[in-house]
Motif scaffolding. Structure first.
Motif, PDB file in Angstrom:
ATOM      1  N   TYR A 223      23.597 -26.442 -32.436  1.00 44.54           N
ATOM      2  CA  TYR A 223      22.897 -25.199 -32.115  1.00 44.54           C
ATOM      3  C   TYR A 223      23.617 -24.443 -30.998  1.00 44.54           C
ATOM      4  O   TYR A 223      24.244 -25.050 -30.131  1.00 44.54           O
ATOM      5  CB  TYR A 223      21.461 -25.484 -31.656  1.00 44.54           C
ATOM      6  CG  TYR A 223      20.662 -26.328 -32.622  1.00 44.54           C
ATOM      7  CD1 TYR A 223      20.287 -25.825 -33.863  1.00 44.54           C
ATOM      8  CD2 TYR A 223      20.281 -27.625 -32.280  1.00 44.54           C
ATOM      9  CE1 TYR A 223      19.550 -26.594 -34.753  1.00 44.54           C
ATOM     10  CE2 TYR A 223      19.546 -28.400 -33.161  1.00 44.54           C
ATOM     11  CZ  TYR A 223      19.184 -27.894 -34.396  1.00 44.54           C
ATOM     12  OH  TYR A 223      18.457 -28.651 -35.269  1.00 44.54           O
ATOM     13  N   GLN A 224      23.450 -23.147 -31.003  1.00 47.95           N
ATOM     14  CA  GLN A 224      24.039 -22.301 -29.964  1.00 47.95           C
ATOM     15  C   GLN A 224      23.325 -22.510 -28.628  1.00 47.95           C
ATOM     16  O   GLN A 224      23.955 -22.598 -27.577  1.00 47.95           O
ATOM     17  CB  GLN A 224      23.926 -20.832 -30.383  1.00 47.95           C
ATOM     18  CG  GLN A 224      24.476 -19.839 -29.373  1.00 47.95           C
ATOM     19  CD  GLN A 224      24.270 -18.405 -29.853  1.00 47.95           C
ATOM     20  OE1 GLN A 224      23.632 -18.165 -30.883  1.00 47.95           O
ATOM     21  NE2 GLN A 224      24.811 -17.464 -29.120  1.00 47.95           N
ATOM     22  N   ASP A 225      22.005 -22.573 -28.682  1.00 43.77           N
ATOM     23  CA  ASP A 225      21.188 -22.784 -27.490  1.00 43.77           C
ATOM     24  C   ASP A 225      19.783 -23.164 -27.959  1.00 43.77           C
ATOM     25  O   ASP A 225      19.536 -23.328 -29.158  1.00 43.77           O
ATOM     26  CB  ASP A 225      21.150 -21.525 -26.608  1.00 43.77           C
ATOM     27  CG  ASP A 225      20.794 -20.262 -27.393  1.00 43.77           C
ATOM     28  OD1 ASP A 225      20.109 -20.372 -28.438  1.00 43.77           O
ATOM     29  OD2 ASP A 225      21.202 -19.170 -26.971  1.00 43.77           O
TER      30      ASP A 225
ATOM     31  N   ALA B 123      16.989 -21.420 -27.963  1.00 46.48           N
ATOM     32  CA  ALA B 123      16.353 -20.381 -28.764  1.00 46.48           C
ATOM     33  C   ALA B 123      16.806 -20.480 -30.221  1.00 46.48           C
ATOM     34  O   ALA B 123      16.014 -20.292 -31.150  1.00 46.48           O
ATOM     35  CB  ALA B 123      16.676 -19.000 -28.192  1.00 46.48           C
ATOM     36  N   HIS B 124      18.088 -20.797 -30.418  1.00 46.87           N
ATOM     37  CA  HIS B 124      18.621 -20.967 -31.772  1.00 46.87           C
ATOM     38  C   HIS B 124      17.939 -22.137 -32.471  1.00 46.87           C
ATOM     39  O   HIS B 124      17.515 -22.032 -33.642  1.00 46.87           O
ATOM     40  CB  HIS B 124      20.134 -21.189 -31.695  1.00 46.87           C
ATOM     41  CG  HIS B 124      20.800 -21.383 -33.021  1.00 46.87           C
ATOM     42  ND1 HIS B 124      21.946 -22.121 -33.162  1.00 46.87           N
ATOM     43  CD2 HIS B 124      20.465 -20.961 -34.263  1.00 46.87           C
ATOM     44  CE1 HIS B 124      22.313 -22.126 -34.431  1.00 46.87           C
ATOM     45  NE2 HIS B 124      21.423 -21.433 -35.126  1.00 46.87           N
TER      46      HIS B 124
ATOM     47  N   ARG C 273      14.464 -21.187 -33.486  1.00 47.62           N
ATOM     48  CA  ARG C 273      14.486 -20.255 -34.616  1.00 47.62           C
ATOM     49  C   ARG C 273      14.683 -20.992 -35.936  1.00 47.62           C
ATOM     50  O   ARG C 273      14.090 -20.645 -36.961  1.00 47.62           O
ATOM     51  CB  ARG C 273      15.600 -19.210 -34.436  1.00 47.62           C
ATOM     52  CG  ARG C 273      15.239 -18.054 -33.537  1.00 47.62           C
ATOM     53  CD  ARG C 273      16.200 -16.878 -33.734  1.00 47.62           C
ATOM     54  NE  ARG C 273      17.598 -17.217 -33.525  1.00 47.62           N
ATOM     55  CZ  ARG C 273      18.193 -17.250 -32.343  1.00 47.62           C
ATOM     56  NH1 ARG C 273      17.498 -16.947 -31.244  1.00 47.62           N
ATOM     57  NH2 ARG C 273      19.474 -17.547 -32.228  1.00 47.62           N
TER      58      ARG C 273
ATOM     59  N   LEU D  97      21.468 -18.160 -38.275  1.00 44.99           N
ATOM     60  CA  LEU D  97      20.387 -17.878 -37.330  1.00 44.99           C
ATOM     61  C   LEU D  97      20.869 -17.820 -35.892  1.00 44.99           C
ATOM     62  O   LEU D  97      20.062 -17.712 -34.955  1.00 44.99           O
ATOM     63  CB  LEU D  97      19.272 -18.929 -37.476  1.00 44.99           C
ATOM     64  CG  LEU D  97      18.495 -18.864 -38.796  1.00 44.99           C
ATOM     65  CD1 LEU D  97      17.576 -20.067 -38.946  1.00 44.99           C
ATOM     66  CD2 LEU D  97      17.702 -17.577 -38.877  1.00 44.99           C
ATOM     67  N   ARG D  98      22.172 -17.873 -35.706  1.00 49.63           N
ATOM     68  CA  ARG D  98      22.718 -17.661 -34.352  1.00 49.63           C
ATOM     69  C   ARG D  98      22.550 -16.201 -33.975  1.00 49.63           C
ATOM     70  O   ARG D  98      22.383 -15.327 -34.843  1.00 49.63           O
ATOM     71  CB  ARG D  98      24.210 -18.016 -34.292  1.00 49.63           C
ATOM     72  CG  ARG D  98      24.492 -19.521 -34.303  1.00 49.63           C
ATOM     73  CD  ARG D  98      25.972 -19.782 -34.326  1.00 49.63           C
ATOM     74  NE  ARG D  98      26.241 -21.216 -34.253  1.00 49.63           N
ATOM     75  CZ  ARG D  98      26.604 -21.857 -33.153  1.00 49.63           C
ATOM     76  NH1 ARG D  98      26.762 -21.172 -32.026  1.00 49.63           N
ATOM     77  NH2 ARG D  98      26.821 -23.152 -33.162  1.00 49.63           N
ATOM     78  N   ASN D  99      22.623 -15.905 -32.681  1.00 50.39           N
ATOM     79  CA  ASN D  99      22.518 -14.493 -32.233  1.00 50.39           C
ATOM     80  C   ASN D  99      23.692 -13.676 -32.736  1.00 50.39           C
ATOM     81  O   ASN D  99      24.806 -14.155 -32.803  1.00 50.39           O
ATOM     82  CB  ASN D  99      22.500 -14.438 -30.697  1.00 50.39           C
ATOM     83  CG  ASN D  99      21.129 -14.828 -30.182  1.00 50.39           C
ATOM     84  OD1 ASN D  99      20.114 -14.697 -30.872  1.00 50.39           O
ATOM     85  ND2 ASN D  99      21.089 -15.320 -28.934  1.00 50.39           N
TER      86      ASN D  99
END
Length: 342
Positions: free
Chosen positions: A123-125, A127-128, A131, A340-342
């Motif tokens: 995951y990116q972070d 929040a990712h 999501r 689903l990454r920003n």
């Protein structure tokens, strides 16, 4: 005086009204046509009572009791009192345990593709990660687990996982080389830390402190809340903020238990789970800074790994490994996660 016909007509009218009342109440009744009787469920967690995981579970129990008027009751058992994660999952599949928490990746023993969610740096972070599970992916996981006897109630945020050990702070993958690290009993966790250069040892969560005291392992990796609430700081010196995994804890119910619940209780349980999930995620978001300060005050040496690029590169081959093992479904899942990454 009323004639015979009048009396019969009056009786028919009364019976008609009575049946109408019964029909009108049907929406609050179970499949058997009776008002839902009091049902008591047992829910097991892995962690201490103060942990976000257990507190979120207790909030669910409180909400359900209140909103059901006491007809649906959940009793929460912390610290693996209903068994280890594996024992709880098996118990739910058999119908001997009603509810429990587990990492999504741990459930890969029933659905191998779920191991992807436990890979490092997927995951990116945070929040990712949230999501992903709040999207159609989370619904697909639920559908997959239902075929294995489990049903998703909600997804808790278990926090970002960090590394603790007694030898040295971790700044780069070179600092992990040869370090004996306890990891969860999942293939993805073992493969992940092996790829990062450590020597992973898979152990049940309840055995971590003993393994550290006896030097069976030199370190472990968990969210900082668990480091504090399970007193790992008493047997570990260094805490390195690697953020290698954004850990999602899934709360599930036995499919056998679910089918025994009245429709109104099923509806109520899912409704309360949404509120408990929000509460639990807020705890994790608000507590991390406070927890880190407490751990520092208790003597832990804390360092933040600001550049994780080297770690991420070492973890990338694991994606190809899973695609080779699981084929196109794995490739599709990686693509959906990436989208689903920003």
């Amino acid at each position: 005086m009323l004639g015979r016909r009048s009396i019969v007509g009056l009786l028919v009218a009364c019976i008609t009204v009575f049946l109408a009342i019964l029909t009108g109440c049907a929406g609050m009744r179970g499949d058997s046509g009776s008002v839902p009787q009091r049902v008591a469920l047992k829910l097991g967690t892995e962690t201490a009572s103060q942990s976000p995981e257990t507190r979120g579970s207790q909030r669910l129990a409180d909400l359900v009791r209140q909103k059901s008027g006491g007809t649906l009751v959940i009793e929460v058992f912390d610290n693996a009192k209903l068994g280890t994660m594996k024992e709880r999952d098996e118990g739910m599949r058999m119908g001997t345990i009603d509810m429990g928490t587990s990492s999504v990746g741990f459930l890969a023993s029933y659905a191998p593709i779920l191991g992807i969610f436990d890979l490092p740096y997927i995951y990116q972070d945070k929040a990712h990660a949230l999501r992903v599970f709040d999207s159609e992916i989370g619904k697909a996981v639920d559908k997959k687990l239902q075929t294995e006897g489990l049903r998703v109630i909600c997804y808790f945020d278990a926090g970002a996982r960090q590394i603790t050990n007694n030898r040295r702070p971790i700044h780069t993958p070179a600092d992990l080389k040869g370090l004996r690290i306890r990891v969860p009993q999942t293939e993805a966790s073992v493969e992940g830390f092996r790829a990062l250069g450590a020597v992973p040892t898979a152990l049940p969560f309840g055995e971590v402190v003993t393994a550290l005291k006896q030097n069976v392992v030199e370190g472990q990796e968990n969210p900082v809340s668990l480091v504090l609430y399970n007193r790992f700081h008493e047997v570990q010196r260094y805490l390195s903020m690697t953020n290698h995994q954004y850990f999602i804890q899934v709360l599930t119910i036995s499919e056998k238990t679910w089918r025994k619940l009245a429709p109104r209780h099923q509806e109520l349980l899912l409704e309360c789970a949404k509120e408990a999930q929000e509460y639990q995620r807020e705890i994790v978001a608000s507590e991390e800074r406070t927890v880190l300060k407490v751990l520092q005050e208790k003597g832990m040496k804390i360092n933040e790994v600001k550049n994780t690029a080297e770690f991420t590169e070492l973890a990338k081959p694991l994606r190809r490994l899973y695609i080779r093992k699981l084929g196109q479904p794995a490739a599709d899942l990686f693509e959906r996660i990436e989208s689903l990454r920003n």
